[in-house]
Design a protein around this motif. Structure first.
Motif, short mmCIF file in Angstrom:
data_model
loop_
_atom_site.label_atom_id
_atom_site.label_comp_id
_atom_site.label_asym_id
_atom_site.label_seq_id
_atom_site.Cartn_x
_atom_site.Cartn_y
_atom_site.Cartn_z
N ASP A 6 8.02 14.91 -2.16
CA ASP A 6 7.92 13.53 -2.66
C ASP A 6 9.09 12.69 -2.19
N GLN A 7 10.30 13.24 -2.26
CA GLN A 7 11.47 12.46 -1.83
C GLN A 7 11.44 12.19 -0.33
N ALA A 8 10.98 13.17 0.44
CA ALA A 8 10.86 12.93 1.88
C ALA A 8 9.87 11.80 2.15
N TYR A 87 13.38 8.09 -8.31
CA TYR A 87 12.52 9.28 -8.46
C TYR A 87 13.31 10.42 -9.14
N ILE A 88 14.57 10.58 -8.76
CA ILE A 88 15.37 11.67 -9.33
C ILE A 88 15.71 11.38 -10.79
N CYS A 89 16.12 10.15 -11.09
CA CYS A 89 16.54 9.82 -12.46
C CYS A 89 15.37 9.90 -13.44
N LEU A 90 14.20 9.48 -13.02
CA LEU A 90 13.05 9.50 -13.94
C LEU A 90 12.61 10.92 -14.29
N ASP A 91 13.14 11.91 -13.59
CA ASP A 91 12.81 13.31 -13.90
C ASP A 91 13.61 13.84 -15.07
N ALA A 113 22.01 -9.61 -3.19
CA ALA A 113 22.46 -8.71 -2.13
C ALA A 113 21.29 -8.23 -1.29
N ALA A 114 20.12 -8.19 -1.88
CA ALA A 114 18.93 -7.77 -1.14
C ALA A 114 17.94 -8.93 -1.09
N ASP A 115 17.61 -9.35 0.10
CA ASP A 115 16.69 -10.46 0.25
C ASP A 115 15.24 -10.01 0.03
N ASP A 116 14.95 -8.76 0.32
CA ASP A 116 13.58 -8.27 0.21
C ASP A 116 13.44 -7.46 -1.08
N ILE A 117 13.48 -8.20 -2.20
CA ILE A 117 13.40 -7.52 -3.50
C ILE A 117 12.03 -6.90 -3.68
N TRP A 118 11.03 -7.53 -3.14
CA TRP A 118 9.67 -7.04 -3.39
C TRP A 118 9.46 -5.65 -2.85
N ILE A 119 10.04 -5.32 -1.69
CA ILE A 119 9.85 -3.98 -1.11
C ILE A 119 10.51 -2.92 -1.97
N VAL A 120 11.68 -3.26 -2.57
CA VAL A 120 12.38 -2.31 -3.45
C VAL A 120 11.57 -2.08 -4.71
N LEU A 121 11.05 -3.20 -5.28
CA LEU A 121 10.26 -3.05 -6.50
C LEU A 121 8.97 -2.28 -6.24
N LEU A 122 8.34 -2.53 -5.11
CA LEU A 122 7.09 -1.84 -4.78
C LEU A 122 7.32 -0.34 -4.59
N LEU A 123 8.33 -0.02 -3.79
CA LEU A 123 8.59 1.41 -3.55
C LEU A 123 9.15 2.09 -4.79
N GLY A 124 9.90 1.36 -5.63
CA GLY A 124 10.38 1.93 -6.89
C GLY A 124 9.22 2.26 -7.82
N SER A 125 8.24 1.35 -7.87
CA SER A 125 7.05 1.63 -8.68
C SER A 125 6.29 2.83 -8.14
N LEU A 126 6.21 2.91 -6.81
CA LEU A 126 5.55 4.06 -6.20
C LEU A 126 6.30 5.36 -6.52
N ALA A 128 8.12 5.90 -9.19
CA ALA A 128 7.85 6.20 -10.60
C ALA A 128 6.47 6.83 -10.76
N LEU A 129 5.48 6.31 -10.01
CA LEU A 129 4.14 6.87 -10.08
C LEU A 129 4.11 8.30 -9.55
N MET A 130 4.81 8.57 -8.49
CA MET A 130 4.85 9.92 -7.93
C MET A 130 5.56 10.89 -8.88
N GLN A 131 6.61 10.40 -9.54
CA GLN A 131 7.31 11.24 -10.51
C GLN A 131 6.41 11.56 -11.70
N TYR A 132 5.67 10.56 -12.15
CA TYR A 132 4.73 10.79 -13.26
C TYR A 132 3.64 11.78 -12.86
N ARG A 133 3.14 11.64 -11.63
CA ARG A 133 2.11 12.58 -11.16
C ARG A 133 2.66 14.00 -11.08
N ARG A 134 3.88 14.15 -10.55
CA ARG A 134 4.46 15.48 -10.45
C ARG A 134 4.73 16.08 -11.83
#
Length: 367
Positions: A6-8, A87-91, A113-126, A128-134
């Protein structure tokens, strides 16, 4: 293994997102390598803390994620790989460890500091979803293993109960068979035996009456011999039936029940020894229990009979003080020793923390 995969996948998606937003410059590559190292260290300490139950490892894992998120305030490219830390912290189970990344991450994102906040939020949600699935998969796998263990335990208990019922059934069938043999032996002895005895006495009386008549005397003698042979055959048959009906385990259990001086724990695994060995063991047990009642202050006793491939073993023990009134050469102990010596066996006494008698009787072909 699932965590690493998952982390890879998350790091690869973060790298793809960074490529389409800012390009793959030196800073992005350095941020990715930093994220990989931090994720590997945090994962290692997190797994180690779960296996060993050590809080220090969990603290180290949380501090690594917290430090990475805090560094994102000053280096915006690090926030692009923050979903790997999420992903690690939510475990973790404790809320303080689970959400330790949120405050510095929010501060970094809010500071621009990050102009592309949406990509961070999207991948963070993903992430979280992967952690929940695992976590759900691990929970289902744990429940499945618990169900397997419970089913295996129930199967073992069922097999044990079935075996106990089968042994009890075999014991009851054998008990009924032995009781029927004893009944037949008694019937033959009481009825047929008495009738034959009376016939023999009558023939002898007729022989006395016809002493002067040789022909009749010879016939009566032949009849008497025939009746005597029949009587001997009946007597031998009764003895054989009684010997076959005798069961050493049942007789020892009867002795243990009837012994009222103290409780007797019987452990029997002696099979079906020959008649002479059975009578020897019975005689020794009776004498030993009698000695316990007369000479010991024990409050419990134990009798163990075990059949080995080459010999029969008998152990009688109690927790009383030494039999002071029964000397080592006393009549009771001497009788036991003589019984065992007939079979070239071993008779041994131990007077330590109670009184123990060890008897070993070799089998027929081992003497």
């Amino acid at each position: 293994m699932q965590r690493l995969l998952d982390q890879a996948a998350i790091l690869l998606l973060c790298l793809v997102g960074a490529y389409f937003t800012t390009g793959l410059g030196t800073e992005i590559v350095a941020a990715m390598l930093t994220a990989v190292c931090a994720a590997m260290l945090a994962t290692y300490f997190s797994i180690d803390g779960r296996k060993t139950g050590g809080r220090e490892s969990v603290w180290i894992s949380s501090w690594i994620c917290l430090a990475y998120a805090a560094a994102g305030i000053f280096r915006a490219e690090l926030l692009l790989f923050l979903p790997a830390m999420i992903y690690i912290c939510l475990d973790e189970e404790r809320p303080a460890f689970k959400w330790c990344w949120a405050v510095p991450a929010a501060a970094g994102l809010a500071s621009g500091a990050a102009d592309d906040i949406w990509i961070v939020l999207l991948l963070g949600s993903l992430a979280a979803l992967m952690q929940y699935r695992r976590a759900s998969f691990d929970s289902m796998r744990g429940e499945y293993r618990n169900m397997q263990d419970a089913a295996r335990e129930r199967s073992m208990r069922l097999e044990q109960k079935t075996r106990e019922l089968r042994e009890k059934q075999d014991y009851e069938v054998r008990l009924a068979m032995l009781s029927e043999r004893n009944r037949i032996a008694r019937e033959i002895h009481d009825n047929v035996g008495h009738l034959l005895t009376r016939c023999i006495l009558q023939v002898k009386a007729m022989e006395v009456v016809h002493q002067g008549e040789p022909e009749i005397g010879e016939q009566l003698e032949a009849v008497r011999d025939t009746l005597t042979d029949a009587m001997n055959n009946v007597r031998n048959s009764v003895h054989d039936l009684h010997d076959d009906a005798a069961d050493l385990g049942m007789e020892l259990r009867s002795l243990a029940r009837e012994f009222t001086f103290c409780p007797v724990k019987l452990s029997y695994d002696g099979g079906s020894p020959p008649r002479e060995v059975r009578l020897c063991i019975l005689g020794i047990v009776k004498e030993a229990l009698s000695n316990i009642a007369r000479h010991s202050d024990a409050d419990r006793a134990a009798v163990t009979v075990v059949e080995h491939p080459a010999f029969y073993q008998l152990v009688i023990e109690d927790n009383g003080s030494v039999w002071e009134t029964e000397s080592p050469e006393g009549i009771g102990l001497e009788n036991m020793r003589e019984r065992v010596s007939v079979f070239h066996g071993v008779f041994r006494i131990i007077r330590d923390s109670g009184f123990r008698i060890f008897v070993t009787i070799p089998k027929e072909g081992k003497r």
